[in-house]
Design a protein around this motif. Structure first.
Motif, PDB file in Angstrom:
ATOM      1  N   MET A 295      -1.068 -68.658 -40.341  1.00 37.51           N
ATOM      2  CA  MET A 295       0.346 -69.611 -40.534  1.00 37.51           C
ATOM      3  C   MET A 295       1.193 -69.836 -39.252  1.00 37.51           C
ATOM      4  O   MET A 295       1.546 -70.867 -38.960  1.00 37.51           O
ATOM      5  N   ALA A 296       1.212 -68.836 -38.290  1.00 44.15           N
ATOM      6  CA  ALA A 296       1.943 -69.045 -37.331  1.00 44.15           C
ATOM      7  C   ALA A 296       1.094 -69.839 -36.163  1.00 44.15           C
ATOM      8  O   ALA A 296       1.749 -70.066 -35.094  1.00 44.15           O
ATOM      9  N   GLY A 297      -0.016 -70.385 -36.476  1.00 42.20           N
ATOM     10  CA  GLY A 297      -0.799 -71.109 -35.406  1.00 42.20           C
ATOM     11  C   GLY A 297      -2.131 -70.693 -34.969  1.00 42.20           C
ATOM     12  O   GLY A 297      -2.782 -71.522 -34.325  1.00 42.20           O
ATOM     13  N   ALA A 298      -2.294 -69.451 -35.353  1.00 42.34           N
ATOM     14  CA  ALA A 298      -3.814 -68.924 -34.940  1.00 42.34           C
ATOM     15  C   ALA A 298      -5.111 -69.495 -35.513  1.00 42.34           C
ATOM     16  O   ALA A 298      -4.774 -69.971 -36.716  1.00 42.34           O
ATOM     17  N   SER A 299      -6.158 -69.592 -34.830  1.00 39.20           N
ATOM     18  CA  SER A 299      -7.442 -70.092 -35.562  1.00 39.20           C
ATOM     19  C   SER A 299      -8.154 -68.879 -35.965  1.00 39.20           C
ATOM     20  O   SER A 299      -9.212 -69.424 -36.699  1.00 39.20           O
ATOM     21  N   LEU A 300      -8.340 -67.814 -35.163  1.00 37.55           N
ATOM     22  CA  LEU A 300      -8.849 -66.580 -35.258  1.00 37.55           C
ATOM     23  C   LEU A 300      -8.035 -65.378 -35.204  1.00 37.55           C
ATOM     24  O   LEU A 300      -6.713 -65.656 -34.422  1.00 37.55           O
ATOM     25  N   VAL A 301      -8.350 -64.290 -35.919  1.00 33.82           N
ATOM     26  CA  VAL A 301      -7.614 -63.069 -35.279  1.00 33.82           C
ATOM     27  C   VAL A 301      -8.541 -62.062 -34.915  1.00 33.82           C
ATOM     28  O   VAL A 301      -9.956 -62.082 -35.072  1.00 33.82           O
TER      29      VAL A 301
END
Length: 302
Positions: free
Chosen positions: A247-253
């Motif tokens: 939600m904060a803008g990441a595409s992967l973690v």
């Protein structure tokens, strides 16, 4: 079930949960275990031109579920890890090899890995390069000029003006990873004061849930400052944590501490929890979740 598959820099990930570069993927066996444990792709522990010689002990628990560590980079020579990298690539999951640190080192390591392994991407850490803008950009330039693979720049939380850095680095890289562990940090038992780590004065780097809010803020700032994909890392231990970063803008973690504590199956568990979270909250896919926090902020503006 929600759609967990994502595509980043032309790489197809079955789910967005990867190991972070660290002791959780320090060996070929642990790299294979990450695949078996359900990771959507694999990031290797950082290698450099010379193997690290780390003091012992290198890890200690911290209250709140975190860890202190005084590890640096891989203690295995890069030449000894090549076959392990090839074996992971043969499993059909995206392979991202992590390397560091200085320009002259990346000019050697990048072409070596591209030639001998052909990973899907390279991640380079600037953890030991400093905080000034130009030396950090020089590292990025050195790798960009040396390889044709996608490259990700892993950011240290000690960087001051992160927006200035990522805007300047975006033309040189294909994505950013935020953040590395936080430190130097110190903890000890006051009833029996002695170092808990083997470093020079017991100092280490803090990871895990205690740094999650800091990492989340970095991911949001990086995502808002430039257009390249962002990989979120720092304290992720559940599907809900992963949802926050997306939600904060990441595409992967990426995940390290939780996997050290819970084993390689942690990657798949977090992916399954994320799947359940998406279903419960009415999201059809990971892409539907991405950037929702920025959208919520915009909706609040008059």
């Amino acid at each position: 079930m929600a759609q967990l598959a994502v595509s980043v820099n032309g790489m197809a990930f079955a789910n967005p949960v990867l190991p972070a570069a660290g002791p959780n993927v320090r060996s070929g066996a642990l790299l294979q275990a990450a695949v078996d444990g359900g990771a959507g792709g694999v990031v290797t522990k950082t290698v450099s031109v010379h193997p690290a010689v780390d003091p012992r002990p290198t890890l200690a628990k911290h209250a709140g579920g975190g860890l202190f560590n005084c590890e640096t980079w891989s203690e295995s020579p890069v030449e000894e890890m090549l076959e392990a990298y090839r074996a992971v690539k043969a499993r059909g999951v995206p392979l991202i090899c992590s390397l560091g640190y200085r320009p002259e080192e990346l000019r050697v390591l990048g072409p070596l890995l591209e030639r001998e392994v052909r990973p899907d991407a390279l991640e380079f850490s600037v953890h030991y390069v400093g905080k000034s803008l130009e030396p950090l950009l020089e590292v990025a330039r050195a790798l960009r000029e040396s390889v044709s693979l996608p490259i990700w720049m892993k950011l240290s939380p000690s960087i001051g003006d992160v927006e200035e850095l990522v805007q300047a680095a975006a033309p040189l890289v294909d994505g950013f990873v935020a953040i590395n562990s936080v430190g130097p940090a110190l903890d000890f038992n006051p009833a029996a004061p002695r170092p808990r780590l083997g470093s020079s004065w017991g100092q280490g780097w803090l990871s895990g849930p205690p740094i999650l809010p800091l990492a989340l803020a970095f991911v949001f700032r990086v995502a808002q400052a430039q257009p390249k994909p962002v990989v979120g890392v720092g304290g992720i231990a559940s599907g809900e944590d992963a949802a926050k970063f997306l939600m904060a803008g990441a595409s992967l973690v990426q995940v390290c501490t939780a996997a050290l504590q819970g084993g390689p199956g942690t990657y798949g568990r977090i992916a399954r929890e994320l799947d359940g979270w998406l279903d419960r909250h009415g999201y059809a896919s990971v892409s539907d979740l991405q950037g929702r926090y920025a959208a919520a902020l915009e909706a609040r503006r008059p």
